[in-house]
Write an enzyme that holds these catalytic residues in place. Structure first.
Site, PDB file in Angstrom:
ATOM      1  CG  ASP A 141      15.126  38.940  15.624  1.00 56.26           C
ATOM      2  OD1 ASP A 141      15.873  38.966  14.618  1.00 56.26           O
ATOM      3  OD2 ASP A 141      14.888  39.948  16.306  1.00 56.26           O
ATOM      4  CD  GLU A 174      18.524  39.440   2.404  1.00 54.63           C
ATOM      5  OE1 GLU A 174      17.356  39.618   2.689  1.00 54.63           O
ATOM      6  OE2 GLU A 174      19.423  40.262   2.666  1.00 54.63           O
TER       7      GLU A 174
HETATM    8  N1  ADE Z   1      18.182  42.456  12.388  1.00 59.53           N
HETATM    9  C1  ADE Z   1      17.478  41.330  12.591  1.00 59.53           C
HETATM   10  N2  ADE Z   1      17.045  41.248  13.857  1.00 59.53           N
HETATM   11  C2  ADE Z   1      17.485  42.382  14.484  1.00 59.53           C
HETATM   12  C3  ADE Z   1      17.387  42.870  15.802  1.00 59.53           C
HETATM   13  N3  ADE Z   1      16.741  42.189  16.734  1.00 59.53           N
HETATM   14  N4  ADE Z   1      17.977  44.059  16.098  1.00 59.53           N
HETATM   15  C4  ADE Z   1      18.644  44.738  15.148  1.00 59.53           C
HETATM   16  N5  ADE Z   1      18.785  44.322  13.885  1.00 59.53           N
HETATM   17  C5  ADE Z   1      18.205  43.148  13.550  1.00 59.53           C
END
Ligand code: ADE
Length: 251
Positions: free
Chosen positions: A211, A12
């Site tokens: 996600d 980033e």
């Molecule tokens: N960063 C990106 N995805 C995450 C997740 N599922 N849990 C904690 N931090 C994250």
């Protein structure tokens, strides 16, 4: 007045650091800090590290050693709120440490000594960051996520990667039952917010959703970071700095 650009991921920051004038790299408390000028501002770029303690150390160093007077954070997060999908951007209005629990001495999630569980981001900086994020999303920077949108609200942080339906359902359910509506989960933001509050330094944060914090949404994490999160982060931070008046850094 120096602004810190804090990112979770090296990808980033590459473009931002490359674009800085008068770049100096300094090593301090086991971390690299990149100092220079970008879009008319004195800036220091650094990586937060992963987890609340690493992020708190980096933030304290930015204030104590580098004299920063504003902090902007970019990173990725898991989507928790309804309709918060992979490729969307969440801009934080509040932060909460979901693994803070000093009950029964203090109410669950309350930060002992602070009298509250949620900490607010800086309003003016967050407005500017949200405007920059909306511009990046509208520009359709990620072809694979053409219907991406920007959400604003509560981001929760804890020292845990949330990676199953059970864990995310439980986290969302417990918080919602207590009146909190978490949009996204990550591992640093609420710690940075607490350090910034302690020092009286304004703070704003954006997270690209990588996600759904469960075991069904499959995304190639590395590819996502390289092709989506890093492009959003660089564009959003650049636009934020362009639109953020230099004299407002002190507000
Ligand atoms: N960063 C990106 N995805 C995450 C997740 N599922 N849990 C904690 N931090 C994250």
């Amino acid at each position: 007045m120096t602004i810190a650009i804090l990112s979770a991921l090296a990808e980033e920051q590459h473009g931002l650091v490359d674009a800085m004038d008068g770049l100096q790299t300094l090593r301090h408390v086991g971390r690299d800090f990149w100092r220079g000028r970008l879009h008319g501002h004195e800036v220091v770029c650094a990586l937060s590290g992963i987890g609340k303690v690493a992020a708190a150390t980096t933030t304290a160093a930015l204030v104590e050693r580098f004299g920063v007077r504003a902090v902007v954070f970019t990173g990725v997060a898991g989507g928790l709120g309804p309709g918060v999908n992979v490729g969307d951007v969440v801009v934080a209005r509040q932060f909460l440490q979901h693994d803070m629990d000093a009950s029964p001495i203090f109410p669950r999630w309350e930060l002992p000594g602070y009298g509250r569980s949620a900490l607010a981001s800086d309003g003016a900086m967050t407005d500017a960051l949200a405007g920059a994020a909306a511009g990046a999303v509208q520009a359709g920077m990620a072809e694979a996520f053409a219907s991406a949108c920007v959400h604003q609200g509560l981001i929760v942080s804890g020292d845990q990667f949330v990676g199953s339906h059970q864990a995310s359902d439980r986290l969302r359910g417990e918080l919602q039952a207590a009146g909190h509506s978490p949009l996204a989960v990550e591992m640093e933001g609420a710690a940075v917010a607490q350090v910034c509050l302690d020092y009286g330094v304004p703070f704003a944060a954006m997270r690209t959703i990588s996600d759904r914090a469960d075991d069904s949404a499959h995304v190639d994490f590395a590819l996502f970071v390289r092709t989506v999160a890093s492009r959003y982060a660089q564009r959003v931070v650049s636009d934020f700095l362009r639109f953020w008046p230099a004299q407002a850094d002190a507000h």
